[in-house]
Write a protein that holds these residues in place. Structure first.
Motif, PDB file in Angstrom:
ATOM      1  N   PRO A   7       0.828  -1.208   0.000  1.00 44.32           N
ATOM      2  CA  PRO A   7       0.000   0.000   0.000  1.00 44.32           C
ATOM      3  C   PRO A   7       0.865   1.263   0.000  1.00 44.32           C
ATOM      4  CG  PRO A   7      -0.046  -1.046   2.156  1.00 44.32           C
ATOM      5  CD  PRO A   7       0.670  -1.991   1.250  1.00 44.32           C
ATOM      6  N   VAL A   8       0.534   2.192  -0.858  1.00 40.56           N
ATOM      7  CA  VAL A   8       1.302   3.421  -1.021  1.00 40.56           C
ATOM      8  C   VAL A   8       0.743   4.509  -0.112  1.00 40.56           C
ATOM      9  CG1 VAL A   8       1.882   5.229  -2.694  1.00 40.56           C
ATOM     10  CG2 VAL A   8       1.962   2.833  -3.372  1.00 40.56           C
ATOM     11  N   LEU A   9       1.637   5.335   0.433  1.00 44.73           N
ATOM     12  CA  LEU A   9       1.247   6.464   1.296  1.00 44.73           C
ATOM     13  C   LEU A   9       0.274   6.001   2.381  1.00 44.73           C
ATOM     14  CD1 LEU A   9       0.794   9.139  -1.524  1.00 44.73           C
ATOM     15  CD2 LEU A   9       2.653   9.059   0.137  1.00 44.73           C
ATOM     16  N   LEU A  10       0.596   4.887   2.997  1.00 39.81           N
ATOM     17  CA  LEU A  10      -0.339   4.231   3.916  1.00 39.81           C
ATOM     18  C   LEU A  10      -0.686   5.095   5.124  1.00 39.81           C
ATOM     19  CD1 LEU A  10      -1.958   1.730   4.711  1.00 39.81           C
ATOM     20  CD2 LEU A  10       0.125   0.777   5.721  1.00 39.81           C
ATOM     21  N   SER A  11       0.313   5.513   5.889  1.00 41.24           N
ATOM     22  CA  SER A  11       0.017   6.271   7.111  1.00 41.24           C
ATOM     23  C   SER A  11      -0.597   7.622   6.788  1.00 41.24           C
ATOM     24  CB  SER A  11       1.296   6.453   7.944  1.00 41.24           C
ATOM     25  OG  SER A  11       2.278   7.171   7.213  1.00 41.24           O
ATOM     26  N   ILE A 283       0.042  15.179  -1.373  1.00 36.56           N
ATOM     27  CA  ILE A 283       1.078  14.533  -0.565  1.00 36.56           C
ATOM     28  C   ILE A 283       1.779  13.505  -1.441  1.00 36.56           C
ATOM     29  CG2 ILE A 283       1.497  13.045   1.439  1.00 36.56           C
ATOM     30  CD1 ILE A 283      -0.972  14.311   2.742  1.00 36.56           C
ATOM     31  N   THR A 284       3.098  13.481  -1.389  1.00 41.00           N
ATOM     32  CA  THR A 284       3.882  12.519  -2.173  1.00 41.00           C
ATOM     33  C   THR A 284       4.740  11.667  -1.242  1.00 41.00           C
ATOM     34  OG1 THR A 284       5.629  14.168  -2.496  1.00 41.00           O
ATOM     35  CG2 THR A 284       3.934  14.004  -4.206  1.00 41.00           C
ATOM     36  N   ALA A 285       5.254  10.586  -1.774  1.00 40.87           N
ATOM     37  CA  ALA A 285       6.058   9.660  -0.974  1.00 40.87           C
ATOM     38  C   ALA A 285       7.413  10.275  -0.631  1.00 40.87           C
ATOM     39  CB  ALA A 285       6.257   8.352  -1.742  1.00 40.87           C
ATOM     40  N   ASN A 286       7.896   9.968   0.576  1.00 32.61           N
ATOM     41  CA  ASN A 286       9.230  10.432   0.957  1.00 32.61           C
ATOM     42  C   ASN A 286      10.295   9.488   0.391  1.00 32.61           C
ATOM     43  OD1 ASN A 286       9.378   8.174   2.723  1.00 32.61           O
ATOM     44  ND2 ASN A 286       8.477   9.359   4.400  1.00 32.61           N
ATOM     45  N   SER A 287      11.533   9.859   0.557  1.00 32.70           N
ATOM     46  CA  SER A 287      12.634   9.091  -0.041  1.00 32.70           C
ATOM     47  C   SER A 287      12.712   7.675   0.516  1.00 32.70           C
ATOM     48  CB  SER A 287      13.967   9.808   0.180  1.00 32.70           C
ATOM     49  OG  SER A 287      14.208  10.016   1.563  1.00 32.70           O
ATOM     50  N   LEU A 288      12.372   7.502   1.802  1.00 36.10           N
ATOM     51  CA  LEU A 288      12.410   6.171   2.411  1.00 36.10           C
ATOM     52  C   LEU A 288      11.404   5.249   1.737  1.00 36.10           C
ATOM     53  CD1 LEU A 288      13.393   4.205   4.590  1.00 36.10           C
ATOM     54  CD2 LEU A 288      11.644   5.167   6.127  1.00 36.10           C
ATOM     55  N   GLU A 289      10.170   5.729   1.539  1.00 36.22           N
ATOM     56  CA  GLU A 289       9.148   4.907   0.893  1.00 36.22           C
ATOM     57  C   GLU A 289       9.512   4.610  -0.555  1.00 36.22           C
ATOM     58  OE1 GLU A 289       4.325   4.556   0.107  1.00 36.22           O
ATOM     59  OE2 GLU A 289       5.102   6.313   1.163  1.00 36.22           O
ATOM     60  N   ILE A 290      10.051   5.608  -1.256  1.00 31.65           N
ATOM     61  CA  ILE A 290      10.427   5.398  -2.651  1.00 31.65           C
ATOM     62  C   ILE A 290      11.522   4.339  -2.759  1.00 31.65           C
ATOM     63  CG2 ILE A 290      11.518   6.479  -4.657  1.00 31.65           C
ATOM     64  CD1 ILE A 290      10.063   9.083  -3.844  1.00 31.65           C
ATOM     65  N   ALA A 299       3.198   8.609  -7.019  1.00 36.61           N
ATOM     66  CA  ALA A 299       1.914   8.687  -6.307  1.00 36.61           C
ATOM     67  C   ALA A 299       1.642  10.089  -5.760  1.00 36.61           C
ATOM     68  CB  ALA A 299       1.888   7.675  -5.168  1.00 36.61           C
ATOM     69  N   LYS A 300       0.391  10.509  -5.869  1.00 36.57           N
ATOM     70  CA  LYS A 300      -0.060  11.774  -5.286  1.00 36.57           C
ATOM     71  C   LYS A 300      -1.360  11.527  -4.528  1.00 36.57           C
ATOM     72  CE  LYS A 300       1.967  14.938  -8.681  1.00 36.57           C
ATOM     73  NZ  LYS A 300       1.690  16.030  -9.643  1.00 36.57           N
ATOM     74  N   LEU A 301      -1.409  12.025  -3.304  1.00 31.10           N
ATOM     75  CA  LEU A 301      -2.586  11.860  -2.447  1.00 31.10           C
ATOM     76  C   LEU A 301      -3.256  13.215  -2.248  1.00 31.10           C
ATOM     77  CD1 LEU A 301      -4.417  10.434  -0.292  1.00 31.10           C
ATOM     78  CD2 LEU A 301      -2.565  10.884   1.364  1.00 31.10           C
ATOM     79  N   ARG A 302      -4.550  13.287  -2.561  1.00 26.80           N
ATOM     80  CA  ARG A 302      -5.357  14.485  -2.303  1.00 26.80           C
ATOM     81  C   ARG A 302      -6.544  14.098  -1.422  1.00 26.80           C
ATOM     82  NH1 ARG A 302      -3.946  18.808  -5.761  1.00 26.80           N
ATOM     83  NH2 ARG A 302      -2.688  18.171  -7.572  1.00 26.80           N
TER      84      ARG A 302
END
Length: 307
Positions: A7-11, A283-290, A299-302
């Motif tokens: 799952p992307v951008l989970l938290s 919101i986009t993924a940080n370097s750790l998630e990438i 991924a972009k979260l709105r």
């Protein structure tokens, strides 16, 4: 059936939904159940309706949540969530999540025909029923295919690629992923072949067309918003610009209030905002998630909240 999907951008997504323990929520794209599992952890006597069109996903989440009384699994398209929930006596919810696009499982399962890296039937159907990518490639006109590749894949060599497709399909039907990938490779300049796989945009475009993804997104957003209670939230994760533009535009329409000319002394249109932005920017993924999941890079979260 192992439906693997990180799952992307989970938290960020779960926090953004602002889940109430007794609330009613919808995961419109259940996949392997990653986001659903986190929502269920936060419910006491609430309900989560997990929807997916893919039979593999339904089998996976049915097994995964079989002992959870807060979970309801529904096979169907998230664009029809209002009808799917209404038919089960649910007319309002407190939050909806949509994770748009193809899943890791679908990409990594070669015989589903989503990938240009493995040889497989040219399929790409998320629901595993209906028109396939091969049907489109072998039957549509030059104009229709070119439009699909240009609009859905933003492929500037669409015309050249489709010319080669038509020439090759006159010899024999194009039926496999590697056949199509090779046709694309032959149809673009040498320099393009060095910039990632040249078939990526073509495969994306056909996948969107096969699954009517952009139409489903528009309809699904409207369906979700109608279901939301006041202060209910809609969280949407997109993976390419076409999807994100649709989400951004529609949310902006919900945020808009009075449309009267600025020189009017008082409002006469009576229009009021329907929603407010929870995320001012995506919101986009940080370097750790990438680093852990390269597919999160785009991924972009709105998130918006109904007024």
């Amino acid at each position: 059936m192992e439906f693997s999907h990180i799952p992307v951008l989970l938290s960020e997504t779960i926090d953004g939904l602002n889940i109430k323990p007794d609330g009613v929520y919808v995961d419109g794209t259940a996949g392997g159940g990653g986001h659903s599992a986190e929502i269920l952890k936060r419910l006491t006597d609430g309900k989560l309706y997990s929807i997916d069109r893919d039979p593999d996903a339904i089998q996976t989440v049915t097994e995964r949540f079989r002992d959870n009384d807060n979970s309801v699994i529904i096979q169907g398209n998230f664009s029809e969530m209002k009808e799917l929930l209404n038919s089960r006596g649910v007319f309002s919810v407190d939050g909806v999540l949509l994770d748009i696009g193809v899943s890791s499982h679908q990409l990594d399962t070669a015989d589903r025909g989503f990938s240009f890296h493995e040889d497989a039937p040219l399929d790409m159907r998320m629901s595993q029923s209906g028109t396939t990518a091969a049907d489109l490639v072998n039957s549509l006109s030059f104009e229709e295919l070119t439009k699909i590749l240009y609009e859905y894949g933003e492929e500037k060599y669409a015309g050249s690629i489709v010319k080669t497709i038509i020439k090759e399909r006159e010899k024999k039907p194009i039926t496999t992923t590697l056949e199509l990938a090779e046709i694309v490779k032959e149809s673009v300049p040498q320099r393009v072949r060095r910039d990632g796989h040249p078939a990526r945009k073509t495969f994306q475009a056909l996948r969107i067309a096969v699954n009517h993804e952009l139409d489903a997104l528009e309809k699904g957003m409207d369906s979700a918003f109608e279901l939301l209670n006041p202060k209910g939230r809609l969280a949407i994760i997109t993976f390419h610009s076409l999807e994100d533009r649709i989400v951004k535009r529609k949310m902006a329409q919900w945020y808009q209030g009075c449309t009267c000319p600025k020189d009017f002394p008082v409002c006469v249109c009576g229009k009021k905002p329907k929603a407010k932005a929870v995320t001012k920017k995506p919101i986009t993924a940080n370097s750790l998630e990438i680093n852990q999941n390269s597919r999160s890079r785009s991924a972009k979260l709105r998130i918006c909240e109904k007024i």
